[in-house]
Scaffold this motif. Structure first.
Motif, PDB file in Angstrom:
ATOM      1  N   ASP A  23       0.821  -1.209   0.000  1.00  0.00           N
ATOM      2  CA  ASP A  23       0.000   0.000   0.000  1.00  0.00           C
ATOM      3  C   ASP A  23       0.858   1.265   0.000  1.00  0.00           C
ATOM      4  O   ASP A  23       0.334   2.371  -0.119  1.00  0.00           O
ATOM      5  N   LEU A  24       2.158   1.114   0.188  1.00  0.00           N
ATOM      6  CA  LEU A  24       3.036   2.284   0.271  1.00  0.00           C
ATOM      7  C   LEU A  24       3.818   2.455  -1.033  1.00  0.00           C
ATOM      8  O   LEU A  24       3.945   1.506  -1.819  1.00  0.00           O
ATOM      9  N   ARG A  25       4.371   3.646  -1.223  1.00  0.00           N
ATOM     10  CA  ARG A  25       5.091   3.928  -2.460  1.00  0.00           C
ATOM     11  C   ARG A  25       6.560   3.457  -2.349  1.00  0.00           C
ATOM     12  O   ARG A  25       7.488   4.264  -2.482  1.00  0.00           O
ATOM     13  N   ILE A  26       6.724   2.160  -2.104  1.00  0.00           N
ATOM     14  CA  ILE A  26       8.068   1.620  -1.896  1.00  0.00           C
ATOM     15  C   ILE A  26       8.762   1.321  -3.227  1.00  0.00           C
ATOM     16  O   ILE A  26       9.951   1.618  -3.397  1.00  0.00           O
ATOM     17  N   ASP A  27       7.999   0.784  -4.214  1.00  0.00           N
ATOM     18  CA  ASP A  27       8.601   0.475  -5.518  1.00  0.00           C
ATOM     19  C   ASP A  27       9.186   1.729  -6.156  1.00  0.00           C
ATOM     20  O   ASP A  27      10.270   1.702  -6.728  1.00  0.00           O
ATOM     21  N   LYS A  28       8.448   2.830  -6.022  1.00  0.00           N
ATOM     22  CA  LYS A  28       8.912   4.096  -6.601  1.00  0.00           C
ATOM     23  C   LYS A  28      10.193   4.565  -5.922  1.00  0.00           C
ATOM     24  O   LYS A  28      11.052   5.172  -6.546  1.00  0.00           O
ATOM     25  N   LEU A  29      10.292   4.288  -4.608  1.00  0.00           N
ATOM     26  CA  LEU A  29      11.497   4.668  -3.872  1.00  0.00           C
ATOM     27  C   LEU A  29      12.680   3.847  -4.391  1.00  0.00           C
ATOM     28  O   LEU A  29      13.765   4.395  -4.651  1.00  0.00           O
ATOM     29  N   ILE A  30      12.468   2.550  -4.574  1.00  0.00           N
ATOM     30  CA  ILE A  30      13.542   1.676  -5.070  1.00  0.00           C
ATOM     31  C   ILE A  30      13.993   2.156  -6.453  1.00  0.00           C
ATOM     32  O   ILE A  30      15.194   2.275  -6.728  1.00  0.00           O
ATOM     33  N   ALA A  31      13.014   2.524  -7.295  1.00  0.00           N
ATOM     34  CA  ALA A  31      13.349   3.020  -8.634  1.00  0.00           C
ATOM     35  C   ALA A  31      14.177   4.303  -8.548  1.00  0.00           C
ATOM     36  O   ALA A  31      15.158   4.474  -9.283  1.00  0.00           O
ATOM     37  N   ARG A  32      13.801   5.196  -7.619  1.00  0.00           N
ATOM     38  CA  ARG A  32      14.541   6.451  -7.475  1.00  0.00           C
ATOM     39  C   ARG A  32      15.971   6.186  -7.011  1.00  0.00           C
ATOM     40  O   ARG A  32      16.913   6.846  -7.455  1.00  0.00           O
ATOM     41  N   VAL A  33      16.111   5.227  -6.075  1.00  0.00           N
ATOM     42  CA  VAL A  33      17.448   4.909  -5.561  1.00  0.00           C
ATOM     43  C   VAL A  33      18.297   4.342  -6.699  1.00  0.00           C
ATOM     44  O   VAL A  33      19.470   4.719  -6.865  1.00  0.00           O
ATOM     45  N   ARG A  34      17.685   3.473  -7.506  1.00  0.00           N
ATOM     46  CA  ARG A  34      18.393   2.894  -8.660  1.00  0.00           C
ATOM     47  C   ARG A  34      18.860   3.970  -9.627  1.00  0.00           C
ATOM     48  O   ARG A  34      19.895   3.843 -10.273  1.00  0.00           O
ATOM     49  N   GLN A  35      18.056   5.046  -9.721  1.00  0.00           N
ATOM     50  CA  GLN A  35      18.392   6.129 -10.648  1.00  0.00           C
ATOM     51  C   GLN A  35      19.494   7.042 -10.110  1.00  0.00           C
ATOM     52  O   GLN A  35      19.808   8.059 -10.726  1.00  0.00           O
ATOM     53  N   GLY A  36      20.038   6.732  -8.932  1.00  0.00           N
ATOM     54  CA  GLY A  36      21.215   7.476  -8.510  1.00  0.00           C
ATOM     55  C   GLY A  36      21.183   8.202  -7.182  1.00  0.00           C
ATOM     56  O   GLY A  36      21.880   9.207  -7.022  1.00  0.00           O
ATOM     57  N   ALA A  37      20.382   7.749  -6.201  1.00  0.00           N
ATOM     58  CA  ALA A  37      20.444   8.383  -4.885  1.00  0.00           C
ATOM     59  C   ALA A  37      21.696   7.904  -4.161  1.00  0.00           C
ATOM     60  O   ALA A  37      22.109   6.750  -4.315  1.00  0.00           O
TER      61      ALA A  37
ATOM     62  N   ILE B 248      12.054  -1.361   4.727  1.00  0.00           N
ATOM     63  CA  ILE B 248      12.505  -0.749   3.477  1.00  0.00           C
ATOM     64  C   ILE B 248      14.030  -0.772   3.385  1.00  0.00           C
ATOM     65  O   ILE B 248      14.598  -0.997   2.310  1.00  0.00           O
ATOM     66  N   SER B 249      14.705  -0.562   4.534  1.00  0.00           N
ATOM     67  CA  SER B 249      16.174  -0.577   4.482  1.00  0.00           C
ATOM     68  C   SER B 249      16.678  -1.959   4.054  1.00  0.00           C
ATOM     69  O   SER B 249      17.686  -2.074   3.369  1.00  0.00           O
ATOM     70  N   GLY B 250      15.901  -3.010   4.423  1.00  0.00           N
ATOM     71  CA  GLY B 250      16.249  -4.362   3.989  1.00  0.00           C
ATOM     72  C   GLY B 250      16.163  -4.491   2.472  1.00  0.00           C
ATOM     73  O   GLY B 250      17.017  -5.116   1.824  1.00  0.00           O
ATOM     74  N   LEU B 251      15.133  -3.871   1.882  1.00  0.00           N
ATOM     75  CA  LEU B 251      14.958  -3.929   0.422  1.00  0.00           C
ATOM     76  C   LEU B 251      16.037  -3.134  -0.302  1.00  0.00           C
ATOM     77  O   LEU B 251      16.443  -3.475  -1.408  1.00  0.00           O
ATOM     78  N   LEU B 252      16.483  -2.042   0.332  1.00  0.00           N
ATOM     79  CA  LEU B 252      17.458  -1.163  -0.326  1.00  0.00           C
ATOM     80  C   LEU B 252      18.898  -1.651  -0.121  1.00  0.00           C
ATOM     81  O   LEU B 252      19.804  -1.220  -0.848  1.00  0.00           O
ATOM     82  N   ALA B 253      19.097  -2.529   0.861  1.00  0.00           N
ATOM     83  CA  ALA B 253      20.453  -2.976   1.209  1.00  0.00           C
ATOM     84  C   ALA B 253      21.273  -3.444  -0.013  1.00  0.00           C
ATOM     85  O   ALA B 253      22.444  -3.058  -0.160  1.00  0.00           O
ATOM     86  N   PRO B 254      20.673  -4.262  -0.917  1.00  0.00           N
ATOM     87  CA  PRO B 254      21.480  -4.751  -2.049  1.00  0.00           C
ATOM     88  C   PRO B 254      21.893  -3.633  -3.011  1.00  0.00           C
ATOM     89  O   PRO B 254      22.745  -3.845  -3.872  1.00  0.00           O
ATOM     90  N   LEU B 255      21.265  -2.460  -2.918  1.00  0.00           N
ATOM     91  CA  LEU B 255      21.526  -1.393  -3.894  1.00  0.00           C
ATOM     92  C   LEU B 255      22.740  -0.553  -3.528  1.00  0.00           C
ATOM     93  O   LEU B 255      23.075   0.398  -4.226  1.00  0.00           O
ATOM     94  N   ASN B 256      23.350  -0.893  -2.406  1.00  0.00           N
ATOM     95  CA  ASN B 256      24.583  -0.214  -2.036  1.00  0.00           C
ATOM     96  C   ASN B 256      24.426   1.294  -1.896  1.00  0.00           C
ATOM     97  O   ASN B 256      25.217   2.070  -2.422  1.00  0.00           O
TER      98      ASN B 256
END
Lengths: 199, 199
Positions: free
Chosen positions: A123-137, A157-165
């Motif tokens: 229900d949260l905008r988590i996918d969009k956050l992951i996409a933004r991080v991938r785009q260079g955060a 969410i930090s668990g989901l973002l962990a692999p993105l370094n």
């Protein structure tokens, strides 16, 4: 006729009591205030609701609420677009902006993961956050609430973002500025002691 | 353009914060709720304000707020029109009507005499009350607030009505039903003991 018009007053009370933090008694007080005070008051409010609702836009990048899409913060060249502050609600952005201490951009989740309220990660905008991080955060700051739900959301969410370094951080817990130990709950005091700064 | 539309949101917050009991933070929360929840909510509220404002009438006899003039209570043949209950505000009528213990009619003063707030006897509907009593009321019940202002108002008006040879009474002070002595203020307890009923 008589009955019908009584209903407009009851309906107003019902509509007002749907607002957050307004109970039946307050709604009644507000409705009588609107109806017994000079006409301009009530009509100004009705017009302000219609105008704001008509012109408010939700930013397609961060979901901030403003006049334009993208919002002025996402559109600004002065902001650091590699520093993303994750908040639960659009109104949290106002609070942080008022502190004048943040020059990055935001990402509104639209709530926190709350099993009790039936709000899941989907229900949260988590996918969009992951996409933004991938785009260079470069850094994601979790400014979700300091509640169990807010904490869990940040951890999840930090668990989901962990692999993105990407660098991740959480806003600090501690004593509010101007507060007194005597009136502060133990958990806050414990957090303030644990996170103590070296002088 | 951008600035103009931000202003509609600020204006909405300002209008909401003018409502009784709503501070700036609550107004902000309500505005964001209205603007981020499904469209119907905000528009229903705006429409309810416009409809109620358009159809609400103030009774020319008692100043009650309703759909018609005279209001249903003043127009009813089932009510005792010789028994007049004096209240400060129209919303007090709802509270008393809910108790189902009063079969007379009302008289709304429109506030209480309050030197601190600059409200004098001339600002209240006292002349109309005197006229109503002259037209044949048998008893006037003062149901103004149990505050110093409400008490003073009752005492002041009862002085004006004294020459008219009408029975006058004041609602009883005492312990609220369901309340506990431990959590009741001393003045209420004192009133409850002084006004004790013989069993």
């Amino acid at each position: 006729m008589a009955q019908k018009q009584t209903d407009t007053i009851s309906r107003l009370i019902t509509e007002i009591s749907k607002l957050p933090g307004i109970g039946r008694k307050s709604a009644q007080r507000i409705a009588y205030h609107l109806l017994t005070h000079p006409a301009s008051n009530a009509e100004n409010l009705a017009q302000a609701i219609i105008d704001a609702k008509g012109s408010a836009k939700i930013c397609s990048i961060c979901a901030n609420l403003s006049h334009s899409d993208p919002c002025p913060i996402c559109a600004s060249e002065k902001r650091d677009h590699t520093l993303v502050c994750v908040v639960q609600d659009a109104k949290d952005i106002i609070t942080i902006e008022r502190s004048h201490c943040f020059q990055g951009v935001y990402h509104v989740l639209g709530g926190s993961i709350s099993p009790l309220q039936g709000i899941g990660a989907r229900d949260l905008r988590i996918d969009k956050l992951i996409a933004r991080v991938r785009q260079g955060a470069k850094e994601v700051i979790f400014a979700t609430a300091l509640t169990p739900d807010g904490e869990n959301t940040a951890v999840y969410i930090s668990g989901l973002l962990a692999p993105l370094n990407v660098k991740m951080s959480r806003i600090a817990t501690g004593m509010p500025v101007g507060s007194d130990l005597e009136y502060t709950d133990e958990e806050t005091v414990a957090g303030a002691i644990t996170s103590r700064r070296q002088l």
